[in-house]
Design a protein around this motif. Structure first.
Motif, PDB file in Angstrom:
ATOM      1  N   ILE A  18       4.465 -65.867 -75.399  1.00 30.15           N
ATOM      2  CA  ILE A  18       4.893 -64.555 -75.889  1.00 30.15           C
ATOM      3  C   ILE A  18       3.938 -64.135 -76.990  1.00 30.15           C
ATOM      4  O   ILE A  18       3.805 -64.831 -78.003  1.00 30.15           O
ATOM      5  CB  ILE A  18       6.335 -64.595 -76.421  1.00 30.15           C
ATOM      6  N   ASP A  19       3.261 -63.004 -76.809  1.00 29.37           N
ATOM      7  CA  ASP A  19       2.313 -62.494 -77.787  1.00 29.37           C
ATOM      8  C   ASP A  19       2.773 -61.136 -78.301  1.00 29.37           C
ATOM      9  O   ASP A  19       3.451 -60.377 -77.600  1.00 29.37           O
ATOM     10  CB  ASP A  19       0.923 -62.357 -77.185  1.00 29.37           C
ATOM     11  N   THR A  20       2.359 -60.821 -79.518  1.00 27.76           N
ATOM     12  CA  THR A  20       2.742 -59.561 -80.151  1.00 27.76           C
ATOM     13  C   THR A  20       1.591 -58.563 -80.094  1.00 27.76           C
ATOM     14  O   THR A  20       0.442 -58.920 -80.346  1.00 27.76           O
ATOM     15  CB  THR A  20       3.130 -59.793 -81.622  1.00 27.76           C
ATOM     16  N   LEU A  21       1.926 -57.318 -79.786  1.00 21.30           N
ATOM     17  CA  LEU A  21       0.954 -56.226 -79.831  1.00 21.30           C
ATOM     18  C   LEU A  21       1.258 -55.370 -81.051  1.00 21.30           C
ATOM     19  O   LEU A  21       2.387 -54.908 -81.242  1.00 21.30           O
ATOM     20  CB  LEU A  21       1.036 -55.360 -78.574  1.00 21.30           C
ATOM     21  N   ILE A  22       0.269 -55.180 -81.888  1.00 17.00           N
ATOM     22  CA  ILE A  22       0.354 -54.236 -83.010  1.00 17.00           C
ATOM     23  C   ILE A  22      -0.897 -53.380 -82.941  1.00 17.00           C
ATOM     24  O   ILE A  22      -2.016 -53.888 -83.127  1.00 17.00           O
ATOM     25  CB  ILE A  22       0.435 -54.947 -84.375  1.00 17.00           C
ATOM     26  N   TYR A  23      -0.738 -52.095 -82.671  1.00 13.43           N
ATOM     27  CA  TYR A  23      -1.912 -51.245 -82.474  1.00 13.43           C
ATOM     28  C   TYR A  23      -1.681 -49.872 -83.095  1.00 13.43           C
ATOM     29  O   TYR A  23      -0.654 -49.231 -82.861  1.00 13.43           O
ATOM     30  CB  TYR A  23      -2.223 -51.086 -80.986  1.00 13.43           C
ATOM     31  N   SER A  24      -2.654 -49.437 -83.889  1.00 13.92           N
ATOM     32  CA  SER A  24      -2.632 -48.105 -84.483  1.00 13.92           C
ATOM     33  C   SER A  24      -3.360 -47.139 -83.558  1.00 13.92           C
ATOM     34  O   SER A  24      -4.554 -47.300 -83.296  1.00 13.92           O
ATOM     35  CB  SER A  24      -3.305 -48.132 -85.862  1.00 13.92           C
ATOM     36  N   VAL A  46      -6.006 -57.308 -72.890  1.00 11.69           N
ATOM     37  CA  VAL A  46      -4.970 -58.254 -73.278  1.00 11.69           C
ATOM     38  C   VAL A  46      -5.455 -59.665 -72.970  1.00 11.69           C
ATOM     39  O   VAL A  46      -5.729 -59.988 -71.810  1.00 11.69           O
ATOM     40  CB  VAL A  46      -3.645 -57.979 -72.540  1.00 11.69           C
ATOM     41  N   VAL A  47      -5.611 -60.476 -73.983  1.00 10.75           N
ATOM     42  CA  VAL A  47      -5.967 -61.885 -73.814  1.00 10.75           C
ATOM     43  C   VAL A  47      -4.856 -62.699 -74.464  1.00 10.75           C
ATOM     44  O   VAL A  47      -4.785 -62.826 -75.683  1.00 10.75           O
ATOM     45  CB  VAL A  47      -7.329 -62.200 -74.473  1.00 10.75           C
ATOM     46  N   LYS A  48      -3.984 -63.216 -73.644  1.00 10.34           N
ATOM     47  CA  LYS A  48      -2.820 -63.910 -74.171  1.00 10.34           C
ATOM     48  C   LYS A  48      -3.183 -65.316 -74.632  1.00 10.34           C
ATOM     49  O   LYS A  48      -3.878 -66.049 -73.947  1.00 10.34           O
ATOM     50  CB  LYS A  48      -1.725 -63.981 -73.107  1.00 10.34           C
ATOM     51  N   LYS A  49      -2.688 -65.670 -75.812  1.00 13.17           N
ATOM     52  CA  LYS A  49      -2.904 -67.001 -76.350  1.00 13.17           C
ATOM     53  C   LYS A  49      -1.626 -67.822 -76.355  1.00 13.17           C
ATOM     54  O   LYS A  49      -1.670 -69.037 -76.450  1.00 13.17           O
ATOM     55  CB  LYS A  49      -3.451 -66.899 -77.772  1.00 13.17           C
ATOM     56  N   ASN A  50      -0.504 -67.109 -76.263  1.00 14.90           N
ATOM     57  CA  ASN A  50       0.782 -67.779 -76.273  1.00 14.90           C
ATOM     58  C   ASN A  50       1.638 -67.222 -75.142  1.00 14.90           C
ATOM     59  O   ASN A  50       1.335 -66.177 -74.559  1.00 14.90           O
ATOM     60  CB  ASN A  50       1.495 -67.570 -77.612  1.00 14.90           C
ATOM     61  N   VAL A  58      -0.151 -42.951 -84.998  1.00 14.30           N
ATOM     62  CA  VAL A  58       1.140 -43.621 -84.887  1.00 14.30           C
ATOM     63  C   VAL A  58       0.867 -45.105 -84.691  1.00 14.30           C
ATOM     64  O   VAL A  58      -0.207 -45.495 -84.207  1.00 14.30           O
ATOM     65  CB  VAL A  58       1.998 -43.075 -83.729  1.00 14.30           C
ATOM     66  N   LEU A  59       1.813 -45.925 -85.056  1.00 15.27           N
ATOM     67  CA  LEU A  59       1.670 -47.371 -84.927  1.00 15.27           C
ATOM     68  C   LEU A  59       2.614 -47.858 -83.839  1.00 15.27           C
ATOM     69  O   LEU A  59       3.811 -47.549 -83.843  1.00 15.27           O
ATOM     70  CB  LEU A  59       1.991 -48.066 -86.247  1.00 15.27           C
ATOM     71  N   LEU A  60       2.054 -48.624 -82.882  1.00 17.84           N
ATOM     72  CA  LEU A  60       2.816 -49.182 -81.767  1.00 17.84           C
ATOM     73  C   LEU A  60       2.954 -50.685 -81.938  1.00 17.84           C
ATOM     74  O   LEU A  60       1.978 -51.379 -82.240  1.00 17.84           O
ATOM     75  CB  LEU A  60       2.105 -48.884 -80.446  1.00 17.84           C
ATOM     76  N   THR A  61       4.172 -51.193 -81.738  1.00 21.05           N
ATOM     77  CA  THR A  61       4.384 -52.641 -81.702  1.00 21.05           C
ATOM     78  C   THR A  61       5.185 -52.984 -80.455  1.00 21.05           C
ATOM     79  O   THR A  61       5.974 -52.178 -79.957  1.00 21.05           O
ATOM     80  CB  THR A  61       5.134 -53.151 -82.943  1.00 21.05           C
ATOM     81  N   GLY A  62       4.975 -54.174 -79.916  1.00 19.48           N
ATOM     82  CA  GLY A  62       5.695 -54.626 -78.737  1.00 19.48           C
ATOM     83  C   GLY A  62       5.389 -56.080 -78.449  1.00 19.48           C
ATOM     84  O   GLY A  62       4.580 -56.715 -79.142  1.00 19.48           O
ATOM     85  N   LEU A  63       6.010 -56.610 -77.395  1.00 22.49           N
ATOM     86  CA  LEU A  63       5.846 -58.015 -77.026  1.00 22.49           C
ATOM     87  C   LEU A  63       5.349 -58.132 -75.589  1.00 22.49           C
ATOM     88  O   LEU A  63       5.875 -57.479 -74.675  1.00 22.49           O
ATOM     89  CB  LEU A  63       7.175 -58.759 -77.152  1.00 22.49           C
ATOM     90  N   PHE A  64       4.326 -58.950 -75.384  1.00 25.25           N
ATOM     91  CA  PHE A  64       3.936 -59.390 -74.047  1.00 25.25           C
ATOM     92  C   PHE A  64       4.712 -60.672 -73.760  1.00 25.25           C
ATOM     93  O   PHE A  64       4.515 -61.671 -74.441  1.00 25.25           O
ATOM     94  CB  PHE A  64       2.437 -59.654 -73.973  1.00 25.25           C
ATOM     95  N   LEU A  65       5.566 -60.605 -72.767  1.00 24.18           N
ATOM     96  CA  LEU A  65       6.392 -61.773 -72.480  1.00 24.18           C
ATOM     97  C   LEU A  65       5.646 -62.766 -71.592  1.00 24.18           C
ATOM     98  O   LEU A  65       4.426 -62.863 -71.650  1.00 24.18           O
ATOM     99  CB  LEU A  65       7.711 -61.322 -71.865  1.00 24.18           C
ATOM    100  N   ALA A  66       6.345 -63.489 -70.715  1.00 26.12           N
ATOM    101  CA  ALA A  66       5.759 -64.678 -70.079  1.00 26.12           C
ATOM    102  C   ALA A  66       4.818 -64.397 -68.905  1.00 26.12           C
ATOM    103  O   ALA A  66       4.253 -65.333 -68.344  1.00 26.12           O
ATOM    104  CB  ALA A  66       6.888 -65.594 -69.608  1.00 26.12           C
ATOM    105  N   ASP A  67       4.644 -63.140 -68.484  1.00 26.94           N
ATOM    106  CA  ASP A  67       3.797 -62.853 -67.332  1.00 26.94           C
ATOM    107  C   ASP A  67       2.329 -63.133 -67.667  1.00 26.94           C
ATOM    108  O   ASP A  67       1.732 -62.441 -68.480  1.00 26.94           O
ATOM    109  CB  ASP A  67       3.972 -61.400 -66.917  1.00 26.94           C
ATOM    110  N   PRO A  68       1.709 -64.134 -67.015  1.00 24.78           N
ATOM    111  CA  PRO A  68       0.312 -64.473 -67.346  1.00 24.78           C
ATOM    112  C   PRO A  68      -0.703 -63.544 -66.679  1.00 24.78           C
ATOM    113  O   PRO A  68      -1.888 -63.622 -66.970  1.00 24.78           O
ATOM    114  CB  PRO A  68       0.175 -65.899 -66.821  1.00 24.78           C
ATOM    115  N   LYS A  69      -0.228 -62.676 -65.797  1.00 19.59           N
ATOM    116  CA  LYS A  69      -1.174 -61.857 -65.032  1.00 19.59           C
ATOM    117  C   LYS A  69      -1.672 -60.654 -65.821  1.00 19.59           C
ATOM    118  O   LYS A  69      -2.656 -60.029 -65.444  1.00 19.59           O
ATOM    119  CB  LYS A  69      -0.490 -61.356 -63.740  1.00 19.59           C
TER     120      LYS A  69
END
Length: 396
Positions: free
Chosen positions: A96-102, A90-94, A60-71
């Motif tokens: 808000i970052d996007t997660l796309i994982y199979s 999780v290594v955030k570069k922005n 299955v393919l999962l998508t989601g958003l990591f919002l502003a929490d830097p922790k």
């Protein structure tokens, strides 16, 4: 002490008791709360937001958003009642970052997933729940190739036509894919939507077969296309184009009457029994025909209407579309080696022959051969005629 003072004293006592009870209750609740926050206050990390899940092939393919929490430093996904899981760094570069994982190796069927995020000291988010379906061997075993009615190709132009039969759309079928060899010896693919009943191949190499398979998407959220194995289908070559003036309608060589002479066909003199005309009739828009009788038309002896052409080795079917058959004497469909047809009394020398009413004549050539194909009849009895609207010649 008067009554007023007594009542006032009682009120003070009751108030003191009530205040004591409130203070005791407050202390007890505070002590109970401390049991749950021993070692510090609870800290939740930001959960994965805007979660969507899509079905797939054993995944299955999962998508989601990591919002502003830097922790947030990792994400954990569990399924199969917690028996299966995967942990993603999780290594955030922005912000808000996007997660796309199979998610691989997911057992076939509908699966429920729980998703947590964590900070570096192990504090986790509130759970996020989602579900998706994985398709596997059971689904694949239920798939079948779309059936074909026929595949023919014009031997003279290379234009191929596939005629498809219907298919149940509830299986998720959406298209077919055809692989073929072009006239330039290039392997090509062409895709046809499931709603189409035919596929045209513009440049199919003569003498080659096609391979085809059927494509499925089991649901609208599926990210993987399922395919049947390629299946080979023989192509029947259509040699009708080798004939000039093959009918529907037939064309005459000119004139204005009901009876004329067929263009591009060899017509024996006995067939031209309508004042020097015959073999073409205006009936049904223009047909190949013979007629005798009705007091003004002479008998036809060894009447022949045919064309000569050179064909490669193969098995053939010469078919006719009969418009009318009022023949009394035998009428034959004939294929003979060479540039002419035999007479009726020598018909056994032909490669093959059959009664006109059979509508189809089959014959085999073991090597490239010049053959004459057409119609042969001696008509001397009463009033009779027959009419052909069109002809065809295809391999078997």
């Amino acid at each position: 002490m008067n009554n007023y003072n007594i009542k006032y004293s009682k009120i003070k006592v009751l108030f003191a008791l009530l205040l004591a009870a409130i203070l005791y209750s407050a202390c007890t609740k505070q002590d109970d709360f401390k049991k749950f926050v021993e070692g510090g206050e609870i800290s939740y990390t930001g959960k994965l937001d805007s979660v969507k899940m899509f079905s797939g092939d054993s995944r299955v393919l999962l998508t989601g958003l990591f919002l502003a929490d830097p922790k947030v430093v990792k994400c954990k996904i569990t399924w199969n009642n917690g028996k299966d899981s995967v942990v993603l760094p999780v290594v955030k570069k922005n912000a808000i970052d996007t997660l796309i994982y199979s998610i691989p190796n997911v057992a076939e069927g509908l699966q429920n997933f729980t998703i947590y995020t964590y900070d570096k000291v192990g504090n986790k988010s509130v759970p996020v729940y989602a579900n998706a379906r994985s398709y596997g061997d059971r689904y694949k075993a239920s798939l079948s190739n779309r059936p074909i009615s026929s595949v023919t190709a014009d031997a003279s132009t290379g234009k191929g036509i596939i005629s498809w039969l219907g298919m149940d759309k509830l299986t998720g079928v959406f298209a077919t894919e055809v692989q073929y060899t072009s006239t330039n010896n290039v392997i090509k693919k062409i895709r046809t939507k499931i709603d189409s009943t035919s596929t045209t191949i513009p440049d199919l190499k003569a003498g080659t077969d096609i391979q085809y398979r059927t494509l499925f998407l089991p649901d609208t959220s599926c990210v993987d296309t399922f395919r049947t194995a390629f299946q080979t289908q023989r192509v029947l070559l259509d040699y009708t184009g080798y004939f000039k003036n093959s009918g529907n309608p037939f064309v005459s060589d000119g004139g204005s009457g009901r009876w004329r002479v067929l263009k591009d066909w060899v017509v024996s003199a006995s067939v031209k029994n309508h004042g020097g005309y015959g073999s073409w009739c205006s009936d049904q828009g223009g047909t190949l025909a013979m007629e005798m009788g009705w007091s003004n038309t002479a008998a036809i002896v060894d009447g022949k209407i045919y064309q000569s052409l050179t064909l490669p080795a193969g098995k053939y079917n010469f078919g006719i579309d009969i418009g009318a058959n009022e023949a009394i004497d035998p009428v034959y469909i004939v294929a003979a080696v060479g540039n002419t047809l035999p007479n009726v009394n020598s018909i056994s020398t032909a490669i093959a022959y059959t009664n006109f009413a059979d509508k189809n004549l089959q014959f085999t050539l073991t090597q490239p051969t010049t053959v004459s194909i057409g119609f042969l009849a001696t008509m001397t009895t009463g009033n009779q005629y027959w009419v052909v609207k069109g002809i065809s010649l295809k391999t078997l």
